[in-house]
Design a protein around this motif. Structure first.
Motif, PDB file in Angstrom:
ATOM      1  N   ALA A  13       0.834  -1.211   0.000  1.00  0.00           N
ATOM      2  CA  ALA A  13       0.000   0.000   0.000  1.00  0.00           C
ATOM      3  C   ALA A  13       0.864   1.255   0.000  1.00  0.00           C
ATOM      4  O   ALA A  13       0.578   2.214  -0.733  1.00  0.00           O
ATOM      5  CB  ALA A  13      -0.943  -0.015   1.210  1.00  0.00           C
ATOM      6  N   TRP A  14       1.920   1.267   0.796  1.00  0.00           N
ATOM      7  CA  TRP A  14       2.814   2.423   0.883  1.00  0.00           C
ATOM      8  C   TRP A  14       3.515   2.651  -0.459  1.00  0.00           C
ATOM      9  O   TRP A  14       3.604   3.774  -0.944  1.00  0.00           O
ATOM     10  CB  TRP A  14       3.811   2.192   2.013  1.00  0.00           C
ATOM     11  N   ASN A  26       2.484   1.655  -3.449  1.00  0.00           N
ATOM     12  CA  ASN A  26       1.502   2.118  -4.435  1.00  0.00           C
ATOM     13  C   ASN A  26       1.193   3.603  -4.250  1.00  0.00           C
ATOM     14  O   ASN A  26       1.048   4.337  -5.222  1.00  0.00           O
ATOM     15  CB  ASN A  26       0.211   1.309  -4.334  1.00  0.00           C
ATOM     16  N   LYS A  27       1.110   4.051  -3.018  1.00  0.00           N
ATOM     17  CA  LYS A  27       0.769   5.447  -2.734  1.00  0.00           C
ATOM     18  C   LYS A  27       1.899   6.406  -3.103  1.00  0.00           C
ATOM     19  O   LYS A  27       1.648   7.476  -3.652  1.00  0.00           O
ATOM     20  CB  LYS A  27       0.418   5.602  -1.252  1.00  0.00           C
ATOM     21  N   HIS A  28       3.144   6.017  -2.822  1.00  0.00           N
ATOM     22  CA  HIS A  28       4.249   6.963  -2.929  1.00  0.00           C
ATOM     23  C   HIS A  28       5.231   6.718  -4.073  1.00  0.00           C
ATOM     24  O   HIS A  28       5.968   7.633  -4.440  1.00  0.00           O
ATOM     25  CB  HIS A  28       5.038   7.000  -1.615  1.00  0.00           C
ATOM     26  N   GLU A  59      -0.759   1.560 -10.143  1.00  0.00           N
ATOM     27  CA  GLU A  59      -0.563   0.325  -9.380  1.00  0.00           C
ATOM     28  C   GLU A  59      -0.318  -0.860 -10.301  1.00  0.00           C
ATOM     29  O   GLU A  59      -1.071  -1.073 -11.247  1.00  0.00           O
ATOM     30  CB  GLU A  59      -1.788   0.043  -8.510  1.00  0.00           C
ATOM     31  N   MET A  61      -2.359  -4.994  -6.710  1.00  0.00           N
ATOM     32  CA  MET A  61      -3.366  -4.513  -5.757  1.00  0.00           C
ATOM     33  C   MET A  61      -3.787  -5.682  -4.879  1.00  0.00           C
ATOM     34  O   MET A  61      -3.638  -6.839  -5.264  1.00  0.00           O
ATOM     35  CB  MET A  61      -4.612  -3.998  -6.480  1.00  0.00           C
ATOM     36  N   ARG A  75     -11.422  -4.368  -4.769  1.00  0.00           N
ATOM     37  CA  ARG A  75     -10.149  -3.838  -4.264  1.00  0.00           C
ATOM     38  C   ARG A  75     -10.239  -3.687  -2.747  1.00  0.00           C
ATOM     39  O   ARG A  75     -11.258  -3.269  -2.212  1.00  0.00           O
ATOM     40  CB  ARG A  75      -9.875  -2.485  -4.909  1.00  0.00           C
ATOM     41  N   GLU A 116      -8.172  -2.078   0.687  1.00  0.00           N
ATOM     42  CA  GLU A 116      -7.146  -1.128   1.140  1.00  0.00           C
ATOM     43  C   GLU A 116      -6.650  -1.585   2.509  1.00  0.00           C
ATOM     44  O   GLU A 116      -7.396  -1.564   3.479  1.00  0.00           O
ATOM     45  CB  GLU A 116      -7.735   0.280   1.246  1.00  0.00           C
ATOM     46  N   VAL A 132      -5.342  -1.514   6.066  1.00  0.00           N
ATOM     47  CA  VAL A 132      -5.336  -0.527   7.134  1.00  0.00           C
ATOM     48  C   VAL A 132      -5.032  -1.264   8.431  1.00  0.00           C
ATOM     49  O   VAL A 132      -5.509  -2.373   8.639  1.00  0.00           O
ATOM     50  CB  VAL A 132      -6.708   0.182   7.247  1.00  0.00           C
TER      51      VAL A 132
END
Length: 161
Positions: A98-99, A101-103, A109, A112, A121, A123, A125
């Motif tokens: 996730a990190w 893909n975000k940054h 992506e 996933m 999809r 996410e 957390v």
């Protein structure tokens, strides 16, 4: 030059890095979660030198993240399977996914996380197991019962405390 060992540090992050902090190790574990088990599969996927792969697999077996099983006697061939300790690394990989893909995915992506039943999809957390609330900036590090003075001073310096 001898690499510093983190194994005796009191910090759980440092101790974890001692086991999996080398990037090849994390990528081998990633591929093991994708279902790869054999030396040649890891080598082809990672394009890693055989001697490096041997060292990393041996280290992961030694640290209890993978188990080596003989699947062919002549010539001797082994497969590498995740142990419970190795399977417990999965949430770490999901957060890295996730990190990343975000940054670090300006093109979008390439991998996933999906719900196996619905294909939707997901996410990743982190949640507090006791309260069920998402973990965020309002949560701070605290010294545990076994913390020495160095750890106590380190966690006392953090913002928000």
């Amino acid at each position: 030059m001898q690499r510093k060992s983190f194994g005796n540090m009191q910090c759980p992050i440092a101790r974890s890095l001692e086991r999996v902090g080398e990037w090849w190790s994390i990528l081998i574990l990633r591929d093991a979660f994708y279902g790869l088990t054999r030396f040649d599969e890891f080598q082809k996927s990672l394009e890693i030198a055989p001697n490096m792969l041997t060292r990393r697999l041996n280290a992961l077996v030694e640290e209890g993240l993978l188990e080596r099983h003989l699947y062919c006697e002549k010539p001797p061939r082994h497969e590498y399977l995740l142990t419970q300790r190795g399977r417990d690394f999965r949430p770490v990989l999901l957060v890295l996914l996730a990190w990343g893909n975000k940054h670090f995915a300006p093109e979008g992506e390439s991998v996933m996380l999906l719900d196996a039943d619905t294909g939707a999809r997901v996410e990743p957390v982190l949640y507090d197991g006791a309260s069920g609330k998402p973990i965020g900036a309002q949560h701070v590090f605290g010294a545990g019962p076994a913390a020495d003075q160095v750890v106590r001073l380190r966690v006392a310096r953090q913002p928000g405390k």
